[in-house]
Design a protein around this motif. Sequence first.
Motif, PDB file in Angstrom:
ATOM      1  N   ILE A 122       0.838  -1.205   0.000  1.00 19.34           N
ATOM      2  CA  ILE A 122       0.000   0.000   0.000  1.00 19.34           C
ATOM      3  C   ILE A 122       0.874   1.256   0.000  1.00 19.34           C
ATOM      4  O   ILE A 122       0.521   2.272  -0.604  1.00 19.34           O
ATOM      5  N   ALA A 123       2.045   1.162   0.663  1.00 15.13           N
ATOM      6  CA  ALA A 123       2.938   2.320   0.741  1.00 15.13           C
ATOM      7  C   ALA A 123       3.853   2.442  -0.471  1.00 15.13           C
ATOM      8  O   ALA A 123       4.575   3.429  -0.601  1.00 15.13           O
ATOM      9  N   ALA A 124       3.849   1.459  -1.375  1.00 17.72           N
ATOM     10  CA  ALA A 124       4.751   1.487  -2.531  1.00 17.72           C
ATOM     11  C   ALA A 124       4.477   2.720  -3.382  1.00 17.72           C
ATOM     12  O   ALA A 124       3.326   3.086  -3.620  1.00 17.72           O
ATOM     13  N   LYS A 125       5.570   3.362  -3.814  1.00 17.86           N
ATOM     14  CA  LYS A 125       5.455   4.602  -4.586  1.00 17.86           C
ATOM     15  C   LYS A 125       4.683   4.335  -5.873  1.00 17.86           C
ATOM     16  O   LYS A 125       5.047   3.447  -6.647  1.00 17.86           O
ATOM     17  N   GLY A 126       3.630   5.093  -6.097  1.00 17.58           N
ATOM     18  CA  GLY A 126       2.832   4.932  -7.305  1.00 17.58           C
ATOM     19  C   GLY A 126       1.473   4.298  -7.050  1.00 17.58           C
ATOM     20  O   GLY A 126       0.585   4.361  -7.889  1.00 17.58           O
ATOM     21  N   VAL A 127       1.313   3.674  -5.866  1.00 21.35           N
ATOM     22  CA  VAL A 127       0.007   3.100  -5.523  1.00 21.35           C
ATOM     23  C   VAL A 127      -0.936   4.241  -5.140  1.00 21.35           C
ATOM     24  O   VAL A 127      -0.642   5.036  -4.257  1.00 21.35           O
TER      25      VAL A 127
END
Length: 145
Positions: A122-127
């Motif tokens: 959920i914290a991944a860049k782009g989500v």
Amino acid sequence: MKPSASLSRFSLSMPADLACQLDAMVKAKGYANRSQAVAELVRSRLVECAAEAGDQVIAGTITLVYDHHKHNIQGLLTDIQHDHAAVLIATLHVHLDHHNCMEVLAVRGRARDVRQVADQLIAAKGVRHGRLTVTTTGEHLHAHG
Ligand code: NI
């Protein structure tokens, strides 16, 4: 409830306006009666409590929406998923439109492991949006009657 499950009968007290709202919900949602609605609320809360206890085995889904053009996001999400292969049991990928993808990941494992992988994804860049929905493995709860 299973046919063989015995019923426990007890009385509840609550503020009148809350009872009124409960009755309105019973009607709106089509519950047979207050008891069925209250049992359902208790079950939901028990599932949530289990999800807060680190060693309990839980099942659920992680839903992610992201723009597949951005930041090598697919490579990043795939890396995270490979690192947590034991928890991830199935994946559904939907191409929503030209930009947006939705992924629904079925997960099962210890609550702390499921939360860890969900937080990373959920914290991944782009989500753009992500959510973990927890349900029970069914082991400790009775089904609907
Ligand atoms: Ni896609």
